[in-house]
Write a protein that holds these residues in place. Structure first.
Motif, PDB file in Angstrom:
ATOM      1  N   PHE A  73     -12.005  -9.319   6.810  1.00 55.39           N
ATOM      2  CA  PHE A  73     -12.513  -8.354   7.830  1.00 55.39           C
ATOM      3  C   PHE A  73     -13.683  -7.558   6.861  1.00 55.39           C
ATOM      4  CE2 PHE A  73     -13.238  -4.348  10.181  1.00 55.39           C
ATOM      5  CZ  PHE A  73     -13.473  -4.870  11.262  1.00 55.39           C
ATOM      6  N   THR A 127     -19.240 -15.967  10.596  1.00 52.91           N
ATOM      7  CA  THR A 127     -18.265 -15.561  10.304  1.00 52.91           C
ATOM      8  C   THR A 127     -17.415 -16.483   9.674  1.00 52.91           C
ATOM      9  OG1 THR A 127     -18.433 -13.389  11.456  1.00 52.91           O
ATOM     10  CG2 THR A 127     -16.409 -13.783  10.382  1.00 52.91           C
ATOM     11  N   GLN A 168       0.029  -8.542  12.233  1.00 53.33           N
ATOM     12  CA  GLN A 168      -1.632  -8.493  12.179  1.00 53.33           C
ATOM     13  C   GLN A 168      -2.168  -8.196  13.524  1.00 53.33           C
ATOM     14  OE1 GLN A 168      -3.245  -8.453   9.280  1.00 53.33           O
ATOM     15  NE2 GLN A 168      -1.562  -8.201   8.301  1.00 53.33           N
ATOM     16  N   LYS A 224     -13.180 -10.710  17.664  1.00 48.77           N
ATOM     17  CA  LYS A 224     -13.078 -12.183  17.128  1.00 48.77           C
ATOM     18  C   LYS A 224     -11.943 -12.382  16.340  1.00 48.77           C
ATOM     19  CE  LYS A 224     -18.081 -12.401  16.991  1.00 48.77           C
ATOM     20  NZ  LYS A 224     -19.306 -12.071  16.093  1.00 48.77           N
ATOM     21  N   ARG A 225     -11.570 -11.278  15.677  1.00 44.40           N
ATOM     22  CA  ARG A 225     -10.149 -11.598  14.843  1.00 44.40           C
ATOM     23  C   ARG A 225      -9.123 -11.534  15.723  1.00 44.40           C
ATOM     24  NH1 ARG A 225      -6.625  -7.805  11.165  1.00 44.40           N
ATOM     25  NH2 ARG A 225      -5.864  -9.482   9.847  1.00 44.40           N
ATOM     26  N   GLN A 226      -9.197 -10.844  16.732  1.00 41.80           N
ATOM     27  CA  GLN A 226      -8.043 -10.741  17.794  1.00 41.80           C
ATOM     28  C   GLN A 226      -7.957 -12.219  18.241  1.00 41.80           C
ATOM     29  OE1 GLN A 226      -6.030  -8.495  17.686  1.00 41.80           O
ATOM     30  NE2 GLN A 226      -5.152  -8.100  19.411  1.00 41.80           N
ATOM     31  N   LEU A 282     -14.041 -18.470   8.354  1.00 39.59           N
ATOM     32  CA  LEU A 282     -12.566 -18.492   8.709  1.00 39.59           C
ATOM     33  C   LEU A 282     -12.067 -19.147   7.571  1.00 39.59           C
ATOM     34  CD1 LEU A 282     -12.258 -19.982  12.213  1.00 39.59           C
ATOM     35  CD2 LEU A 282     -11.564 -17.738  11.547  1.00 39.59           C
ATOM     36  N   ASP A 300      -7.686 -16.663   9.396  1.00 38.78           N
ATOM     37  CA  ASP A 300      -7.850 -15.304   9.614  1.00 38.78           C
ATOM     38  C   ASP A 300      -9.199 -14.980   9.052  1.00 38.78           C
ATOM     39  OD1 ASP A 300      -7.635 -12.630  10.182  1.00 38.78           O
ATOM     40  OD2 ASP A 300      -5.794 -12.259   8.640  1.00 38.78           O
ATOM     41  N   ILE A 301      -9.961 -13.627   9.289  1.00 40.04           N
ATOM     42  CA  ILE A 301     -10.842 -13.441   8.758  1.00 40.04           C
ATOM     43  C   ILE A 301     -10.871 -12.357   7.688  1.00 40.04           C
ATOM     44  CG2 ILE A 301     -13.004 -12.094   9.669  1.00 40.04           C
ATOM     45  CD1 ILE A 301     -12.729 -13.304  12.484  1.00 40.04           C
ATOM     46  N   ASN A 340      -4.394  -5.126  14.438  1.00 45.74           N
ATOM     47  CA  ASN A 340      -5.699  -5.308  14.785  1.00 45.74           C
ATOM     48  C   ASN A 340      -5.828  -4.639  16.128  1.00 45.74           C
ATOM     49  OD1 ASN A 340      -8.440  -6.613  13.899  1.00 45.74           O
ATOM     50  ND2 ASN A 340      -8.144  -7.687  16.061  1.00 45.74           N
ATOM     51  N   ARG A 382     -13.425  -6.959  15.339  1.00 41.34           N
ATOM     52  CA  ARG A 382     -12.033  -6.795  15.715  1.00 41.34           C
ATOM     53  C   ARG A 382     -11.683  -7.869  16.944  1.00 41.34           C
ATOM     54  NH1 ARG A 382      -9.202  -5.008  11.991  1.00 41.34           N
ATOM     55  NH2 ARG A 382     -10.088  -3.127  10.873  1.00 41.34           N
TER      56      ARG A 382
END
Length: 141
Positions: free
Chosen positions: A45, A86, A111, A21-23, A88, A42-43, A115, A19
């Motif tokens: 998730f 991960t 998003q 990393k996504r942020q 992208l 984006d990832i 998140n 979370r």
């Protein structure tokens, strides 16, 4: 004993890490909303979480580690992956812009907020786990 505690906390720890990393990726999209030719990223998730859990599994098959700075990372990293491997992904274009930028601020802010709420829920889950462990070790309870 410590291994069992690690196993108990691993899932929520992994979720919070992803979370975070996504942020960062979403914040980068928002920061580059006016950058010409910037492509929103984006990832995925759920697949990233599954991959991270597989890597964290002590019984999983391990990959080779590098021992010198000139060794290639395993797997090789490029602009399409984060430092932990991960992937992208590019976000689909909802409404194209003349300058080639694919950031849609409504989507990105939505998003980002979603998140952030899920991150807070993860913190709440970890706090619940810690309280349960403390209650289990308290004498007379």
């Amino acid at each position: 004993m410590v291994g069992r505690l690690d196993d108990y906390m691993r899932f929520n720890e992994t979720v919070l890490s992803l979370r975070d990393k996504r942020q960062t990726v979403l914040a980068s999209n928002i920061a580059n909303a006016d950058t010409p030719n910037y492509k929103a990223r984006d990832i995925d998730f759920s697949s990233a979480l599954q991959s991270a859990l597989d890597k964290a599994d002590p019984n999983a098959q391990r990959t080779l580690t590098t021992t010198a700075a000139k060794h290639y990372p395993n797997p090789q990293q490029d602009a399409g992956t984060l430092a932990d491997g991960t992937p992208l992904l590019y976000r689909g274009v909802i409404q194209g812009a003349v300058d080639g930028n694919t950031v849609d601020m409504d989507v990105e802010q939505n998003q980002f907020a979603d998140n952030a709420i899920r991150y807070e829920a993860g913190i709440t889950a970890i706090n619940g786990q810690i309280k349960a462990m403390l209650a289990a070790i308290q004498p007379g309870s």
